[in-house]
Design an enzyme around this catalytic site. Structure first.
Site, PDB file in Angstrom:
ATOM      1  N   ASP A 113      -8.043   2.276   6.422  1.00 10.12           N
ATOM      2  CA  ASP A 113      -7.775   2.320   4.986  1.00 10.12           C
ATOM      3  C   ASP A 113      -7.054   1.057   4.527  1.00 10.12           C
ATOM      4  OD1 ASP A 113      -8.995   4.578   4.174  1.00 10.12           O
ATOM      5  OD2 ASP A 113      -7.221   5.874   4.321  1.00 10.12           O
ATOM      6  N   GLU A 159       0.841  -1.197   0.000  1.00 11.64           N
ATOM      7  CA  GLU A 159       0.000   0.000   0.000  1.00 11.64           C
ATOM      8  C   GLU A 159       0.875   1.246   0.000  1.00 11.64           C
ATOM      9  OE1 GLU A 159      -2.471   0.263   3.470  1.00 11.64           O
ATOM     10  OE2 GLU A 159      -3.078   2.329   3.055  1.00 11.64           O
ATOM     11  N   ASP A 191      -4.554   0.044   9.649  1.00  7.26           N
ATOM     12  CA  ASP A 191      -5.627   0.982   9.981  1.00  7.26           C
ATOM     13  C   ASP A 191      -6.822   0.712   9.071  1.00  7.26           C
ATOM     14  OD1 ASP A 191      -4.889   1.904   7.508  1.00  7.26           O
ATOM     15  OD2 ASP A 191      -4.020   3.785   8.221  1.00  7.26           O
ATOM     16  N   ASP A 248      -1.436  -1.088   5.607  1.00  9.35           N
ATOM     17  CA  ASP A 248      -1.327  -0.517   6.950  1.00  9.35           C
ATOM     18  C   ASP A 248      -2.332  -1.138   7.903  1.00  9.35           C
ATOM     19  OD1 ASP A 248       0.652   1.152   6.125  1.00  9.35           O
ATOM     20  OD2 ASP A 248      -0.682   2.853   5.724  1.00  9.35           O
TER      21      ASP A 248
END
Ligand code: 1YM
Length: 661
Positions: A517, A440, A515, A513
């Site tokens: 997203d 990413e 998180d 990541d």
């Protein structure tokens, strides 16, 4: 203790249950959580068998607080009379004699329940204790067994009766109740997973029309959530409707077909949606066959032929047109196909494919006849035409996709650089050893390129959010640059030309990541693999990389923690005065750190992606990634626990306290 039984010209060597204790993997595959659940399914299968043969209407499964599980059916009750050659009660034979042939099958008990016949004695051998209650002829019988360590022989005496068959009095009940406690000396983890059990019981209820399956999880604190009842009078027709929740159906009624020939029973339920995926779930004797096999081949052949004939007959296909491909007729199709087969042979890597070649022509004949009847029926003409018209559109889209793919191949041959320009490839020649990291973001991609071992690790950075391919046609996917790069990098092509033969990497690793997203990007990529490269997942090539969440440092001592448990352990280990860094994204790590924590095979953590229950994944992918908002909202409000504090946001001392609690 090995005993031998000789009967009517056939010699069976029956080993003692100690053999099961010695090599549990041989009998239940594994001693992981999967093997643990296997024990339960062995007993449940016997109960379902009794019900599907028409002797029982109820099956009750209970997970008890003491860690044991019990299964009851209101069928005939296991035999309690004395076995003619063994000289002990039938139940005792069933639970103490290992049936080397794979099923319990002699002239006295004509049981032959598919894959699982060996079950009962294996479950006993791998349990600390097991009890069986038989309610038969107005009498309540009980027999109990234990596995105990014998200090004299220094061995575990497995599944020994604690005494003779007991007569406990009169009863009005009928049936069999088996309760057992899996042995924690055998299994890595002896806790049953309530969700997993509930899911399989629901599936069994769909597959066995009308059987009432009650699931009670006594370990659940909330009394209102403790008991669930699964019972579907519509059987697989109800199953298809359930799978299509969240999709838009092309016709209101599910099409149902059923037939029996040469001892093979075949049932199919189908309904079209306006989507583009094929969702075909096949079963043999209640066992899922994700790799297909002869029953599926027979079904597909009949289905394609009938619909092609129909399209020609009504003039949707002209004389000059060539026949439509099978996959064109399966676009947007949701289908559950079940077959009952006498001696099923399961083949393939995960034993998920039916091998019996005699099943194909039988299923083909049944479906051809049923499908022809359905297509001939005047009241079905509107639906039938809609199906044929949809298949013609599918063929056109497939043609467009083929052109796009050919173009892609040409461009990639001519100017490979721009297309896979972002790909930093590796030098290794052995595809199995090579790894592709899909990373990413450009900055993390940069770190990964610098930190990697270029001999076997390739990096493909993704810019922004990739296209959500749920409800996208193949040609739309191919128009997307990110996915084009990915497909080219993998070398497998896609759709009907997908092939593992040209796969360039043994491991395809998604690195995003930790998180929201990142989770979204991961979900999108998994949706892509699940919808368009399912075999890449099924053959175990897809992985999720696990970057650490924390770095704990004291002096020159550094510990990376991958979850909160590890963080608590790490802070305890280094003692007071440490500094804590919480990684918000991969981009915060420098190349060396990224290598050390996430890419170095000797230290990193990878999660292999597998599909345990394709029907469930299909349904959830539709709900969570599809275009209908309502089912998604319902699902989230039902399943998300908004009261649970986000682990990652708690300060570490509080976390440590919670771990200790
Ligand atoms: C809770 C689990 O095992 N029910 C059950 C099992 C059996 C019978 C009835 C039965 C079968 C027959 C005759 C027959 C049997 N299982 C086995 C074995 N419930 C549960 N209910 N009478 C009763 O097939 O002819 C043998 S009999 F071996 F599979 F365990």
């Amino acid at each position: 203790m090995a005993s031998q039984v000789y009967n009517a010209g056939n010699i069976q060597v029956l080993e003692g249950l100690e053999a099961v204790r010695m090599r549990p993997g041989m009998y239940i595959g594994t001693t992981s959580s999967r093997g643990l659940h296997h024990l339960l399914w062995e007993i449940v299968d016997n109960a379902i068998d009794e019900a599907s043969n028409g002797f029982a209407s109820e099956v009750q499964v209970t997970l008890h607080k003491d860690g044991s599980a019990s299964v009851f059916d209101n069928g005939r009750g296991m035999p309690v009379d004395t076995h003619p050659t063994m000289g002990v009660p039938g139940v005792q034979v069933i639970f103490t004699v290992l049936h080397a042939g794979g099923k319990f099958n002699n002239e006295y008990y004509a049981y032959s329940g598919g894959l699982h016949g060996v079950g009962a004695s294996v479950v006993n051998a791998l349990s600390k204790w097991l009890s069986v209650d038989v309610f038969l002829n107005w009498t309540h019988y009980r027999m109990e067994f234990t596995s105990e360590f014998d200090p004299k022989t220094k061995k575990v005496e497995a599944g020994k009766p604690t005494g003779p068959l007991q007569l406990l009095g009169n009863t009005r009940k009928r049936g069999t109740l088996v309760r057992f406690l899996p042995d924690d000396a055998v299994f890595e983890d002896v806790r049953f997973n309530g969700d997993q059990v509930a899911r399989r019981l629901q599936e069994l209820a769909y597959l066995n029309k009308g059987i009432r399956i009650t699931f009670t999880d006594e370990r659940v604190a909330d009394a209102s959530a403790r008991v669930r009842v699964f019972c579907y009078d519509g059987g697989i027709t109800d199953y298809v409707q359930y799978l299509n929740a969240g999709k838009t159906a092309l016709h209101p009624d599910v099409i149902y077909m059923e037939g029996k020939r040469d001892d093979v029973v075949c049932r199919a339920a189908i309904q079209y949606t306006d989507g583009f995926n094929e969702s075909l779930f096949s079963y043999v004797n209640n066992i899922n066959t994700p790799e297909g096999g002869s029953h599926e081949t027979g079904f597909k052949a009949a289905f394609t032929k009938c619909l092609n004939d129909y399209a020609r007959r009504v003039g949707l296909l002209k004389e000059k047109d060539s026949n439509l491909a099978g996959e064109d007729f399966r676009e947007g199709l949701t289908c559950v196909l079940t077959t009952m087969v006498k001696n099923p042979q399961f083949e393939g890597q995960t034993k998920g494919r039916l091998g019996n070649s005699e099943v194909r022509p039988v299923v083909e004949a049944i479906i051809t006849q049923q499908m022809t009847d359905w297509l001939d029926n005047l009241k079905n003409q509107e639906t039938a035409t809609a199906i044929a018209a949809k298949a013609i559109r599918a063929a056109q889209a497939r043609e467009a996709a083929r052109k796009a793919r050919d173009n892609m191949r040409k461009t990639s041959a001519l100017e490979a650089a721009p297309l896979v320009g972002k790909l930093a490839s590796c030098t290794g020649r052995h595809w199995e050893d090579n790894e592709l990291f899909i990373v990413e973001g450009d900055s993390a991609g940069g770190s990964a390129k610098q930190g990697r071992d270029r001999r076997f690790q390739a990096i493909l950075p993704l810019r922004g959010k990739p296209l959500n391919v749920e409800k996208k046609h193949l040609d739309q996917v191919l128009a997307n640059e990110e996915f084009r790069s990915l497909i080219t990098a993998l070398g497998t092509s896609i759709g009907d030309s997908f092939s593992l033969d040209n796969l360039k990497y043994g491991k395809v690793i998604i690195l995003s990541d930790a998180d929201q997203d990142g989770a979204h990007i991961r979900a999108i990529l998994l949706t892509f693999f699940f919808r368009y490269m399912k075999d890449l997942i099924n053959t175990g090539h897809v992985y999720i990389g696990m970057p650490p969440l924390y770095k704990v440092q004291k002096g020159n001592k550094v510990i990376y923690a991958y979850d909160d448990k590890e963080l608590a352990k790490a802070t305890k280990a280094v003692g007071k005065g440490y500094t804590l860094q919480r990684y918000k994204g991969l981009g915060e790590m420098n190349p060396e750190q990224l290598w050390e924590t996430t890419m170095d095979p000797s230290q990193r953590k990878l999660m292999r992606v597998s599909v345990e229950d394709a029907a469930l994944v299909d349904r959830l992918t539709t709900i969570l990634m599809g275009d209908k908002v309502e089912p998604r909202r319902d699902y989230i409000s039902e399943h998300a626990d908004f009261n649970r504090p986000d682990d990652f946001e708690l300060p570490p001392d509080q976390l440590a306290a919670r771990e200790g609690a």
